[in-house]
Design a protein around this motif. Structure first.
Motif, PDB file in Angstrom:
ATOM      1  N   GLY A 118      56.710  39.427  68.854  1.00  9.93           N
ATOM      2  CA  GLY A 118      57.150  40.494  69.732  1.00  9.93           C
ATOM      3  C   GLY A 118      56.199  40.805  70.877  1.00  9.93           C
ATOM      4  N   ILE A 119      55.246  39.917  71.146  1.00 15.03           N
ATOM      5  CA  ILE A 119      54.273  40.133  72.213  1.00 15.03           C
ATOM      6  C   ILE A 119      54.783  39.469  73.487  1.00 15.03           C
ATOM      7  CG2 ILE A 119      51.883  39.764  72.944  1.00 15.03           C
ATOM      8  CD1 ILE A 119      51.220  39.495  69.913  1.00 15.03           C
ATOM      9  N   PRO A 120      54.830  40.186  74.617  1.00 17.18           N
ATOM     10  CA  PRO A 120      55.267  39.558  75.875  1.00 17.18           C
ATOM     11  C   PRO A 120      54.430  38.321  76.177  1.00 17.18           C
ATOM     12  CG  PRO A 120      55.105  41.942  76.126  1.00 17.18           C
ATOM     13  CD  PRO A 120      54.512  41.619  74.789  1.00 17.18           C
ATOM     14  N   THR A 121      55.097  37.183  76.351  1.00 18.72           N
ATOM     15  CA  THR A 121      54.398  35.898  76.462  1.00 18.72           C
ATOM     16  C   THR A 121      55.076  35.005  77.481  1.00 18.72           C
ATOM     17  OG1 THR A 121      53.778  36.003  74.108  1.00 18.72           O
ATOM     18  CG2 THR A 121      53.649  33.845  75.177  1.00 18.72           C
ATOM     19  N   VAL A 122      54.260  34.345  78.304  1.00 20.69           N
ATOM     20  CA  VAL A 122      54.747  33.277  79.172  1.00 20.69           C
ATOM     21  C   VAL A 122      53.782  32.112  79.066  1.00 20.69           C
ATOM     22  CG1 VAL A 122      55.755  34.938  80.787  1.00 20.69           C
ATOM     23  CG2 VAL A 122      53.503  33.945  81.270  1.00 20.69           C
ATOM     24  N   MET A 123      54.189  30.955  79.610  1.00 20.45           N
ATOM     25  CA  MET A 123      53.334  29.778  79.615  1.00 20.45           C
ATOM     26  C   MET A 123      52.984  29.412  81.044  1.00 20.45           C
ATOM     27  SD  MET A 123      55.344  29.992  76.885  1.00 20.45           S
ATOM     28  CE  MET A 123      56.876  29.161  77.290  1.00 20.45           C
ATOM     29  N   TYR A 124      51.696  29.419  81.325  1.00 17.72           N
ATOM     30  CA  TYR A 124      51.197  29.009  82.635  1.00 17.72           C
ATOM     31  C   TYR A 124      49.771  28.518  82.465  1.00 17.72           C
ATOM     32  CZ  TYR A 124      49.619  28.797  87.384  1.00 17.72           C
ATOM     33  OH  TYR A 124      49.110  28.316  88.558  1.00 17.72           O
ATOM     34  N   GLY A 125      49.395  27.473  83.210  1.00 16.98           N
ATOM     35  CA  GLY A 125      48.040  26.963  83.062  1.00 16.98           C
ATOM     36  C   GLY A 125      47.700  25.900  84.076  1.00 16.98           C
ATOM     37  N   ALA A 126      47.134  24.794  83.592  1.00 15.63           N
ATOM     38  CA  ALA A 126      46.642  23.733  84.478  1.00 15.63           C
ATOM     39  C   ALA A 126      47.416  22.438  84.317  1.00 15.63           C
ATOM     40  CB  ALA A 126      45.160  23.482  84.191  1.00 15.63           C
ATOM     41  N   GLY A 127      48.543  22.483  83.612  1.00 14.79           N
ATOM     42  CA  GLY A 127      49.240  21.258  83.264  1.00 14.79           C
ATOM     43  C   GLY A 127      50.226  20.764  84.311  1.00 14.79           C
ATOM     44  N   PRO A 128      50.777  19.567  84.087  1.00 19.03           N
ATOM     45  CA  PRO A 128      51.770  18.976  84.992  1.00 19.03           C
ATOM     46  C   PRO A 128      53.174  19.487  84.681  1.00 19.03           C
ATOM     47  CG  PRO A 128      51.306  17.461  83.223  1.00 19.03           C
ATOM     48  CD  PRO A 128      50.417  18.645  82.984  1.00 19.03           C
ATOM     49  N   LEU A 129      54.087  19.299  85.621  1.00 16.92           N
ATOM     50  CA  LEU A 129      55.483  19.628  85.366  1.00 16.92           C
ATOM     51  C   LEU A 129      56.104  18.649  84.377  1.00 16.92           C
ATOM     52  CD1 LEU A 129      56.765  20.600  88.943  1.00 16.92           C
ATOM     53  CD2 LEU A 129      56.680  22.087  86.923  1.00 16.92           C
ATOM     54  N   ASP A 130      55.663  17.391  84.416  1.00 17.05           N
ATOM     55  CA  ASP A 130      56.185  16.358  83.516  1.00 17.05           C
ATOM     56  C   ASP A 130      55.043  15.811  82.670  1.00 17.05           C
ATOM     57  OD1 ASP A 130      57.317  14.235  82.209  1.00 17.05           O
ATOM     58  OD2 ASP A 130      58.323  13.406  83.970  1.00 17.05           O
ATOM     59  N   PRO A 131      54.783  16.401  81.495  1.00 22.16           N
ATOM     60  CA  PRO A 131      53.644  15.959  80.691  1.00 22.16           C
ATOM     61  C   PRO A 131      53.785  14.537  80.162  1.00 22.16           C
ATOM     62  CG  PRO A 131      54.968  17.570  79.499  1.00 22.16           C
ATOM     63  CD  PRO A 131      55.487  17.542  80.888  1.00 22.16           C
ATOM     64  N   ILE A 132      55.019  14.074  79.938  1.00 20.83           N
ATOM     65  CA  ILE A 132      55.197  12.704  79.451  1.00 20.83           C
ATOM     66  C   ILE A 132      54.751  11.707  80.512  1.00 20.83           C
ATOM     67  CG2 ILE A 132      56.847  11.008  78.594  1.00 20.83           C
ATOM     68  CD1 ILE A 132      56.295  13.343  76.694  1.00 20.83           C
ATOM     69  N   ALA A 133      55.101  11.976  81.783  1.00 16.65           N
ATOM     70  CA  ALA A 133      54.667  11.103  82.870  1.00 16.65           C
ATOM     71  C   ALA A 133      53.153  11.123  83.018  1.00 16.65           C
ATOM     72  CB  ALA A 133      55.328  11.526  84.181  1.00 16.65           C
ATOM     73  N   ALA A 134      52.520  12.226  82.597  1.00 16.57           N
ATOM     74  CA  ALA A 134      51.060  12.339  82.676  1.00 16.57           C
ATOM     75  C   ALA A 134      50.369  11.771  81.441  1.00 16.57           C
ATOM     76  CB  ALA A 134      50.664  13.801  82.865  1.00 16.57           C
ATOM     77  N   GLY A 135      51.137  11.118  80.570  1.00 17.53           N
ATOM     78  CA  GLY A 135      50.548  10.423  79.433  1.00 17.53           C
ATOM     79  C   GLY A 135      50.375  11.243  78.178  1.00 17.53           C
ATOM     80  N   LEU A 136      51.013  12.400  78.079  1.00 18.85           N
ATOM     81  CA  LEU A 136      50.887  13.203  76.867  1.00 18.85           C
ATOM     82  C   LEU A 136      51.286  12.389  75.640  1.00 18.85           C
ATOM     83  CD1 LEU A 136      50.373  16.010  75.597  1.00 18.85           C
ATOM     84  CD2 LEU A 136      52.803  16.489  75.927  1.00 18.85           C
ATOM     85  N   HIS A 137      50.393  12.321  74.664  1.00 17.20           N
ATOM     86  CA  HIS A 137      50.588  11.564  73.427  1.00 17.20           C
ATOM     87  C   HIS A 137      50.760  10.061  73.679  1.00 17.20           C
ATOM     88  CE1 HIS A 137      51.970  15.277  70.895  1.00 17.20           C
ATOM     89  NE2 HIS A 137      50.796  15.443  71.483  1.00 17.20           N
TER      90      HIS A 137
END
Length: 411
Positions: free
Chosen positions: A363-382
């Motif tokens: 129930g805590i107001p939460t969003v996701m924002y940081g230093a990552g790419p829009l397409d993490p798969i294209a950036a080699g995630l995993h």
């Protein structure tokens, strides 16, 4: 939007830039692979790195009995607090445990090589880049002497890749953290308020063993499991036609991650287990999804004489985004991005694991924002050569600092 400290924040970040990239390289060089025997020592290294920068760092270690029951390696979570004044608490959240490095890396996954504006390293996208941005956003606020009303905390988990049961979820359940609002790691040029959830089911199929020369006297659990798996894979094909209305989420997915059973020379297999990972869209009802899978498996197994099954839900992380709790935070980040880049944040959802889901579920107001790419798969995630755009680290750090001013400004 408070513009009083904009220039000061920018100047501080320029002066801190080399130190920030060194910090990020050092994070990548700390082996935080999930299940690694030295994970506890790795967490301590990160704690010391933060203390060297002036943070007060708390170490929180889950009970050994719980760790053993969940089949995890010993680990701890870190909470670094910086109090500016009395007031609300903003938590900046990341997990920095990683999966094992995949094959075919062209760069050393634990070196943090920088080439043409990209930093290559295991965990750079999935959490370490976020922590570098979050850490130096707080340092910029501190160095610039910003008068904030409240505190900022860094919540650093080492159990994100395993679902967070010993990470963010545990910290919240134990009341070790009580933030009023949360920004979890996410893309630098987008702000996300929606994400997929995760349902984990463990299925045990039991039959009756018999010698290999007389299999008719047994009931083959592996054969029964194969029928159930065939039905599940057939069912999975139909999920592609179900698409979320939230950009970036796509269709729900389902994976059979593991199957075990039988033994060489053991005759008819009498016990087979398999593990289902089902990703949930915000539009789906988890109760109905679980019921659907349970009925599909149970009805298939029931057709085979002498075989029974047990289906157990071992984890449920709800999908995120069915309320407006995080809209104020989203609006603040969007306004800051618009002022900095000329365009507002891309509105998107996240279809990968992140710690923010546990805070939203509480129930805590939460969003996701940081230093990552829009397409993490294209950036080699995993995958091989996971890489992070350093310009995104710069942007994410500045936007986090400026957004914190708006969210915690003294009035």
């Amino acid at each position: 939007m408070n513009t009083t400290y904009n220039d000061k924040i920018a100047d501080v970040l320029v002066k801190r830039r080399a130190g920030q990239f060194t910090f990020l390289k050092d994070l990548v060089r700390v082996n935080t692979t999930r299940g690694h025997a030295t994970l506890l020592k790795s967490a301590e290294k990160v704690a010391v790195m933060l203390e060297t920068l002036g943070f007060e760092v708390e170490r929180h270690t889950p009970d050994k009995e719980l760790v053993t029951r969940l089949g995890r390696s010993p680990m701890q979570n870190l909470v670094a607090r910086h109090r500016f004044a009395d007031g609300p608490v903003l938590a900046l959240v990341s997990h920095i445990d990683t999966v094992e490095a995949s094959q075919n890396w062209q760069h050393d996954p634990l070196a943090g090589d920088i080439r043409a504006g990209l930093l290559y390293g295991l965990g750079a996208v999935s959490g370490k880049g976020h922590l570098a941005a979050q850490t130096f956003a707080v340092l910029a606020l501190r160095d610039a002497g910003v008068a904030l009303q409240g505190s900022i905390e860094l919540h650093i988990s080492f159990d994100g890749e395993s679902g967070g049961a010993l990470g963010a979820k545990w910290l919240l359940q134990e009341n070790l953290v009580k933030p009023d609002m949360v920004i979890a790691g996410g893309p630098a040029q987008a702000v996300a308020t929606h994400s997929t959830g995760t349902l984990i089911l463990d299925v045990e199929v039991r039959g009756k063993t018999a010698p290999s020369h007389a299999p008719g006297h047994g009931h083959d659990a592996l054969e029964a499991a194969s029928h159930a798996l065939a039905r599940l894979y057939q069912f999975r094909g139909g999920l592609k036609g179900q698409v979320s209305t939230i950009p970036g989420l796509g269709s729900p997915s389902m994976l059979i991650e593991r199957i075990t059973g039988g033994a060489d020379g053991g005759g008819v297999p009498d016990v087979v287990t398999f593990h289902i990972d089902r990703r949930l869209l915000p539009e789906e009802d988890p109760v109905q999804v679980e019921k659907q899978l349970t009925n599909l498996i149970g009805s298939t197994i029931a057709k085979l004489p002498g075989v029974r099954c047990r289906i157990r839900r071992t984890s449920l992380i709800p999908a995120m985004g069915n309320n407006d709790a995080g809209n104020i935070i989203r609006s603040v980040i969007d306004e800051r991005l618009k002022a900095k880049t000329g365009t507002g944040a891309v509105q998107t959802g996240l279809s990968y694991d992140h710690e923010g889901r546990h805070y939203a579920a509480s129930g805590i107001p939460t969003v996701m924002y940081g230093a990552g790419p829009l397409d993490p798969i294209a950036a080699g995630l995993h995958g091989p050569d996971e890489n992070l755009v350093l310009d995104d680290v710069r942007l994410g750090t500045e936007i986090l600092a400026l957004s914190a001013i708006d969210l915690l400004s003294a009035r």
